[in-house]
Design an enzyme around this catalytic site. Structure first.
Site, PDB file in Angstrom:
ATOM      1  CE  LYS A 293      -4.813  -1.247   1.834  1.00  0.00           C
ATOM      2  NZ  LYS A 293      -5.529  -1.147   2.913  1.00  0.00           N
TER       3      LYS A 293
ATOM      4  CE  LYS B 275      -6.780  -6.534  -2.221  1.00  0.00           C
ATOM      5  NZ  LYS B 275      -7.220  -6.455  -1.096  1.00  0.00           N
TER       6      LYS B 275
ATOM      7  CE  LYS C  51     -14.407  -2.296   0.117  1.00  0.00           C
ATOM      8  NZ  LYS C  51     -14.601  -2.367   1.706  1.00  0.00           N
TER       9      LYS C  51
HETATM   10  P1  AMP Z   1     -12.162  -5.143   2.745  1.00  0.00           P
HETATM   11  O1  AMP Z   1     -13.009  -4.002   1.789  1.00  0.00           O
HETATM   12  O2  AMP Z   1     -10.723  -4.596   2.565  1.00  0.00           O
HETATM   13  O3  AMP Z   1     -12.510  -4.710   4.036  1.00  0.00           O
HETATM   14  O4  AMP Z   1     -12.309  -6.490   2.545  1.00  0.00           O
HETATM   15  C1  AMP Z   1     -13.390  -7.120   3.135  1.00  0.00           C
HETATM   16  C2  AMP Z   1     -13.279  -8.645   2.792  1.00  0.00           C
HETATM   17  O5  AMP Z   1     -13.092  -8.862   1.656  1.00  0.00           O
HETATM   18  C3  AMP Z   1     -11.973  -9.100   3.376  1.00  0.00           C
HETATM   19  O6  AMP Z   1     -12.192 -10.328   4.017  1.00  0.00           O
HETATM   20  C4  AMP Z   1     -11.039  -9.411   2.123  1.00  0.00           C
HETATM   21  O7  AMP Z   1     -10.073 -10.277   2.358  1.00  0.00           O
HETATM   22  C5  AMP Z   1     -12.119  -9.839   1.034  1.00  0.00           C
HETATM   23  N1  AMP Z   1     -11.581  -9.282  -0.292  1.00  0.00           N
HETATM   24  C6  AMP Z   1     -11.406  -7.945  -0.608  1.00  0.00           C
HETATM   25  N2  AMP Z   1     -11.019  -8.171  -2.094  1.00  0.00           N
HETATM   26  C7  AMP Z   1     -11.146  -9.558  -2.225  1.00  0.00           C
HETATM   27  C8  AMP Z   1     -10.927 -10.083  -3.532  1.00  0.00           C
HETATM   28  N3  AMP Z   1     -10.522  -9.249  -4.614  1.00  0.00           N
HETATM   29  N4  AMP Z   1     -11.155 -11.346  -3.521  1.00  0.00           N
HETATM   30  C9  AMP Z   1     -11.613 -11.786  -2.384  1.00  0.00           C
HETATM   31  N5  AMP Z   1     -11.870 -11.463  -1.291  1.00  0.00           N
HETATM   32  C10 AMP Z   1     -11.580 -10.127  -1.504  1.00  0.00           C
END
Ligand code: AMP
Ligand code: TRP
Length: 332
Positions: free
Chosen positions: A113, A196, A199
């Site tokens: 990051k 990956k 957002k």
């Molecule tokens: P976050 O938006 O970073 O809080 O992510 C929320 C959840 O979504 C976490 O468990 C991440 O590991 C999962 N996550 C985020 N991006 C991906 C992705 N591209 N594929 C699978 N899981 C994801």
């Protein structure tokens, strides 16, 4: 036998995309009958990078409305936003005295990051995995549904729990394990399958949001980057083509199919035909969630009531853990 405890968190740092949904939220729903589940909208984590206050407020409701629309029952699960339970910050401090600097320095997500801008990153972004460990250990959760990007943070949580137990010669904190959705451990960007789905990607075409319209979904799927060969015949040839492999994974999770079954269904067909079917199954999966969440999002007082009750239930458990932790440390 009492049910096992599940904890997970999602940051209110933007809308939810299908990577979040399949990697995390869908699993949350699958656990709600068989486990004691605690799901947090982790606003303290979100502010490790700048958030506009009005957007943050909005996004907390946004994530909650998607949780509910996806099928999470607020009576069965504890659902709350992290900053309402101050014990998260408190345990993070206590555990920060157990965690080692060398451990944090190994965290690849921080390095990815910040890149070269380490000095201007917030201290919170650096210590973020300690707060995440506190989230989980506060509730003695042993199972944590997450995407594969969080695996290293979970290992750190285990290391912290283990060292605390060793240092104080107690068997107090449980060692948590990550639980992953087989074909959706890591949904990749539709523009570049080396990254990956995220957002924060600059390209909107890299991700499909839960709230995208059907037309947007069709456009994004049809534009998804692929090679120009026919669909693969078997797993091996799929694995060597990361873009198409990603789309096959998405099709499989939408339909609860094994990857082998999806490959067999489309073997040697045209990619364009596969993409049409893929857009259809994505729409079938997320359209009901999207519609329902837009409705729920308008009822702010209903959403706030859920967060209030959730925070009270979470605080009950969390305050007990803090008290016990302080006793062990010698503060009480
Ligand atoms: P976050 O938006 O970073 O809080 O992510 C929320 C959840 O979504 C976490 O468990 C991440 O590991 C999962 N996550 C985020 N991006 C991906 C992705 N591209 N594929 C699978 N899981 C994801
Ligand atoms: N760090 C996680 C992410 O970015 C969110 C999170 C915070 C989390 N605390 C957690 C996930 C505890 C699981 C358990 O996706």
């Amino acid at each position: 036998m009492s049910k096992k405890i599940v904890f997970s968190g999602v940051q209110p740092s933007g809308d939810i995309h299908i990577g979040n949904y399949f990697g995390a939220v869908k699993q949350f729903v699958d656990f709600q009958d068989s486990h004691e589940c605690i799901y947090s909208i982790v606003d303290l984590h979100a502010i490790t990078v700048w958030q506009d206050p009005n957007l943050l407020r909005n996004n907390i409701h946004e994530v909650l409305s998607i949780f509910l629309a996806a099928g999470l029952d607020p009576d069965k699960n504890i659902i709350f936003n992290q900053s309402k339970v101050s014990e998260h910050s408190e345990l993070a401090w206590l555990l920060g005295c157990t965690a080692r600097v060398g451990w944090l320095n190994r965290m690849t997500q921080f390095k990815d990051k910040v890149g070269k801008n380490k000095d201007t990153a917030s201290v919170g972004l650096y210590t973020y995995p300690i707060l995440m460990a506190a989230d989980i250990l506060l509730y003695k959760a042993n199972q944590v549904p997450v995407g594969d990007d969080q695996k290293q943070h979970l290992e750190l949580a285990r290391d912290i729990a283990q060292k605390f137990n060793n240092d104080y010669k107690v068997d107090f904190f449980k060692l948590p394990v990550p639980i992953m959705n087989k074909n959706a451990t890591r949904i990749m960007s539709l523009r570049d399958a080396r990254n990956k789905m995220s957002k924060s990607d600059v390209s909107e075409f890299s991700r499909i949001m839960i709230k995208d319209s059907n037309d947007e979904i069709i456009k994004k799927v049809m534009k998804a980057k692929t090679d120009s060969m026919k669909m693969p015949e078997n797993i091996d040839s799929s694995m060597s083509r990361p873009e198409i492999n990603n789309l096959i994974n998405i099709y499989s999770v939408c339909n609860n199919l094994s990857k082998e079954a999806t490959i067999e269904k489309f073997a040697l067909k045209n990619i364009a035909d596969f993409k049409k079917d893929l857009a259809d199954v994505i729409i079938n999966t997320i359209e009901p969630i999207s519609k329902n969440s837009k409705k729920l999002f308008k009822d702010k007082s209903y959403l706030d009531d859920i967060l209030k009750v959730g925070a009270e239930r979470a605080k009950n458990i969390a305050s007990y853990t803090i008290k016990e932790t302080k006793k062990i440390i010698g503060m009480m």
